[in-house]
Enzyme design. Sequence first.
Site, PDB file in Angstrom:
ATOM      1  N   SER A 113      49.531  22.415  -3.243  1.00  0.00           N
ATOM      2  CA  SER A 113      48.915  22.076  -4.513  1.00  0.00           C
ATOM      3  C   SER A 113      47.995  23.220  -4.975  1.00  0.00           C
ATOM      4  O   SER A 113      48.447  24.362  -5.058  1.00  0.00           O
ATOM      5  CB  SER A 113      48.158  20.742  -4.392  1.00  0.00           C
ATOM      6  OG  SER A 113      47.833  20.241  -5.662  1.00  0.00           O
ATOM      7  N   ASP A 232      56.765  14.405  -9.960  1.00  0.00           N
ATOM      8  CA  ASP A 232      55.320  14.704  -9.959  1.00  0.00           C
ATOM      9  C   ASP A 232      54.658  14.169 -11.231  1.00  0.00           C
ATOM     10  O   ASP A 232      55.012  14.557 -12.343  1.00  0.00           O
ATOM     11  CB  ASP A 232      55.112  16.218  -9.858  1.00  0.00           C
ATOM     12  CG  ASP A 232      53.706  16.587  -9.389  1.00  0.00           C
ATOM     13  OD1 ASP A 232      52.778  15.794  -9.631  1.00  0.00           O
ATOM     14  OD2 ASP A 232      53.551  17.661  -8.782  1.00  0.00           O
ATOM     15  N   HIS A 292      54.013  14.033  -6.171  1.00  0.00           N
ATOM     16  CA  HIS A 292      53.235  15.216  -5.800  1.00  0.00           C
ATOM     17  C   HIS A 292      52.857  15.210  -4.319  1.00  0.00           C
ATOM     18  O   HIS A 292      52.256  14.255  -3.815  1.00  0.00           O
ATOM     19  CB  HIS A 292      51.965  15.267  -6.656  1.00  0.00           C
ATOM     20  CG  HIS A 292      51.143  16.494  -6.447  1.00  0.00           C
ATOM     21  ND1 HIS A 292      51.575  17.754  -6.805  1.00  0.00           N
ATOM     22  CD2 HIS A 292      49.907  16.665  -5.909  1.00  0.00           C
ATOM     23  CE1 HIS A 292      50.647  18.645  -6.508  1.00  0.00           C
ATOM     24  NE2 HIS A 292      49.631  18.004  -5.957  1.00  0.00           N
TER      25      HIS A 292
END
Length: 323
Positions: A113, A232, A292
């Site tokens: 991330s 996501d 995600h």
Amino acid sequence: MLRGLITCILLFMNVFLGALGSPALLRVSQPRPLVIWHGLGDSYASPGILEFISMIKDIHPGIFVHSIYLDENLDEDQKATFYGSVNEQVQRVSEQLANITELAGGFDAMGFSQGGQFLRAYVERYNSPPVYNLVTFGSQHMGISDIPGCRPWDVVCQLARRAAMGGVYTEWAQHNLVQAQYYRDPARLTMYLASNLFLADINNEIPDAANGSYAPRLASLEKLVLVLFLQDKTVVPKESSWFGSYAEPGTGSKEKTIVPMRLQPLYVEDWIGLRALDERGAVSFETCAGEHMVMARDCWEPLVKRFVGAPVRDAHADGLLVQ
């Protein structure tokens, strides 16, 4: 048993011939080291990170793995993913990596991330020791246009989100709220360029402040691997993981249009070396199914095998046969 005996014999022959002035027959090699930068709300030694490192070591026996930390205290390290100056954090990490002997010859890097764009910042600004392959999972290379939501019990996240949404481009937010420092609102690009202290810089979006060293450093990577999560909803837009972004809003349709990487000005004019990487086939676009950072093993394991742990010669030892 037999293989071990053969290895011992080869080692003895190599040492014996080396003593006679003959060149070494065989050289020890080991997997290239790996550096990991965890994501928002995580810490460098959380159970999930430690489990992931353990699985990588099973895939690449003998690999050295360093998990980046901003504080050795796990709670403080987690807090630093929400609060602090990203520029200062990247500088501290550069000093941390420079002082690890095992990384002196370079390493592969993996960013989870926001850790992905932070590692890219390290490459562009420092890259000493150098990164060979950079793999980013669900990273926000073109920023986010919304602040991700928080789990109901995560008070630290909720406070940071509320503060960021309340004044994302204020001076205080740009110095203290991590997410605000990669918030890129296509409807307020002028304000973003005037206020943002991190993302606009590593993307070389400010003409008067463009840094000419960023492009050659990023272009020095062997591979840039960009992983996008297909479902996501945390990264908005999810295409930011592939250097995509929302277009500036027009006067007609309310539909939001994605500008893909190869149409971005930073790519077309090669502000950061991304086009140079892509034109030599060094950018790999990958996907993972799911939300995600929901990393199924059948997604990440092939990437670890392809882009992490390439064999490198051990400068401190000669003489072993490596299979």
